[in-house]
Design a protein around this motif. Sequence first.
Motif, PDB file in Angstrom:
ATOM      1  N   ALA A  21     -39.792 -66.523  45.549  1.00  0.00           N
ATOM      2  CA  ALA A  21     -40.308 -66.921  44.583  1.00  0.00           C
ATOM      3  C   ALA A  21     -40.161 -66.326  43.033  1.00  0.00           C
ATOM      4  O   ALA A  21     -39.867 -66.708  42.105  1.00  0.00           O
ATOM      5  CB  ALA A  21     -41.927 -67.431  44.650  1.00  0.00           C
ATOM      6  N   PHE A  22     -40.418 -64.883  43.269  1.00  0.00           N
ATOM      7  CA  PHE A  22     -40.383 -64.081  42.207  1.00  0.00           C
ATOM      8  C   PHE A  22     -38.682 -63.909  41.682  1.00  0.00           C
ATOM      9  O   PHE A  22     -38.312 -64.174  40.490  1.00  0.00           O
ATOM     10  CB  PHE A  22     -40.600 -62.678  42.445  1.00  0.00           C
ATOM     11  N   GLU A  23     -37.764 -63.860  42.739  1.00  0.00           N
ATOM     12  CA  GLU A  23     -36.489 -64.016  42.347  1.00  0.00           C
ATOM     13  C   GLU A  23     -36.009 -65.484  41.641  1.00  0.00           C
ATOM     14  O   GLU A  23     -35.073 -65.278  40.841  1.00  0.00           O
ATOM     15  CB  GLU A  23     -35.664 -63.512  43.714  1.00  0.00           C
ATOM     16  N   TYR A  24     -36.526 -66.334  41.918  1.00  0.00           N
ATOM     17  CA  TYR A  24     -36.212 -67.696  41.623  1.00  0.00           C
ATOM     18  C   TYR A  24     -36.655 -67.900  40.014  1.00  0.00           C
ATOM     19  O   TYR A  24     -35.870 -68.334  39.157  1.00  0.00           O
ATOM     20  CB  TYR A  24     -36.872 -68.862  42.531  1.00  0.00           C
ATOM     21  N   LEU A  25     -38.032 -67.243  39.877  1.00  0.00           N
ATOM     22  CA  LEU A  25     -38.547 -67.293  38.420  1.00  0.00           C
ATOM     23  C   LEU A  25     -37.960 -66.122  37.521  1.00  0.00           C
ATOM     24  O   LEU A  25     -37.615 -66.519  36.230  1.00  0.00           O
ATOM     25  CB  LEU A  25     -40.048 -66.981  38.572  1.00  0.00           C
ATOM     26  N   THR A  26     -37.302 -65.101  38.227  1.00  0.00           N
ATOM     27  CA  THR A  26     -36.782 -64.129  37.332  1.00  0.00           C
ATOM     28  C   THR A  26     -35.374 -63.848  37.885  1.00  0.00           C
ATOM     29  O   THR A  26     -34.385 -64.797  37.367  1.00  0.00           O
ATOM     30  CB  THR A  26     -37.835 -62.819  37.364  1.00  0.00           C
ATOM     31  N   ASN A  27     -35.212 -62.725  38.419  1.00  0.00           N
ATOM     32  CA  ASN A  27     -33.975 -62.252  38.952  1.00  0.00           C
ATOM     33  C   ASN A  27     -34.180 -61.255  40.168  1.00  0.00           C
ATOM     34  O   ASN A  27     -35.268 -61.096  40.334  1.00  0.00           O
ATOM     35  CB  ASN A  27     -33.019 -61.860  37.725  1.00  0.00           C
ATOM     36  N   ALA A  28     -33.004 -60.823  40.719  1.00  0.00           N
ATOM     37  CA  ALA A  28     -33.299 -60.159  41.910  1.00  0.00           C
ATOM     38  C   ALA A  28     -33.899 -58.615  41.720  1.00  0.00           C
ATOM     39  O   ALA A  28     -34.954 -58.331  42.611  1.00  0.00           O
ATOM     40  CB  ALA A  28     -31.818 -59.889  42.649  1.00  0.00           C
TER      41      ALA A  28
END
Length: 300
Positions: free
Chosen positions: A262-269
């Motif tokens: 979820a965090f990678e989807y909302l921001t980046n890796a």
Amino acid sequence: MSELMLTLFNGASLGSILLLIALGLAITFGLMNVINMAHGELIMIGAYVTYVMQNLFISYLPSQYFDFYFILAIPVALLVAAGFGMIMEFSLIRFLYKRPLDSLLATWGVGLMLQQLARSIFGAPNVGVKSPSFLNGGLEVGTLLLPYSRLFILGLSITCLIGIYYYFYRTASGRRVRAVMQNRQMAECLGVSTRKVDLLTFAIGSGFAGVAGCAITLLGAIGPALGTSYIIDAFMVVVVGGVGALFGAVAGAFGIGFFNTAFEYLTNASIGKVLIFLLIIAFLQWRPSGLVTSRSRSLD
């Protein structure tokens, strides 16, 4: 909706990979209180066993039998990694119980030696493992394409979890292991051979690390430093789930997998990795013992 479903599947996929990696560590670290920094190298051993099995099938068997190499590599990786684990426990770990810092340094040194051994045998460059044909492609669900390799890893992690649960909670040998981990002195008084239990338990944890290495070959190339990229995630899952709790490891693995995706989807890796570490730090401030706390009379 399709993006949400894909994000959920990616979270479950990452969680299954983390669970498969952390299952062995949940036994050696969670149940035995041994900080095994060579756990990543045991994963590497399982991956290279799969690579060797692939080359043997290519060299000595007709091409129509090639797909069977991966099915055979899973039990072989388990047995080879378990054998390495037994050698480590018998020659080193058994002298370091209740000495966590010493075990950390000793197993870290063993890990470096195993990495150098892999470089000497297979070379420093990464090598590729070809997936069997039945794991190529994916399952179409509406507009989504779910890779068969990820689905296979999810099924393999669930199978391994069921096997561990059955062993520890439904067999006499597993009950002896739990008895020794909860109250060693009382188990010895009742005639349980704690040395055999220690050896067997460490071998089981090491064997499941080998199975994880076999599964990781489906995700990309492998090399001598393969384990170093997974060891932190494995410890993270065990600590968040709760030391000594197998089902805590399940909750920790899938929780970290979903939040990380979820965090990678909302921001980046990169930012997603930072956020997941911050979330874990905040969680451990609230529950230092993890999601599931093991209690026994010896701890009270």
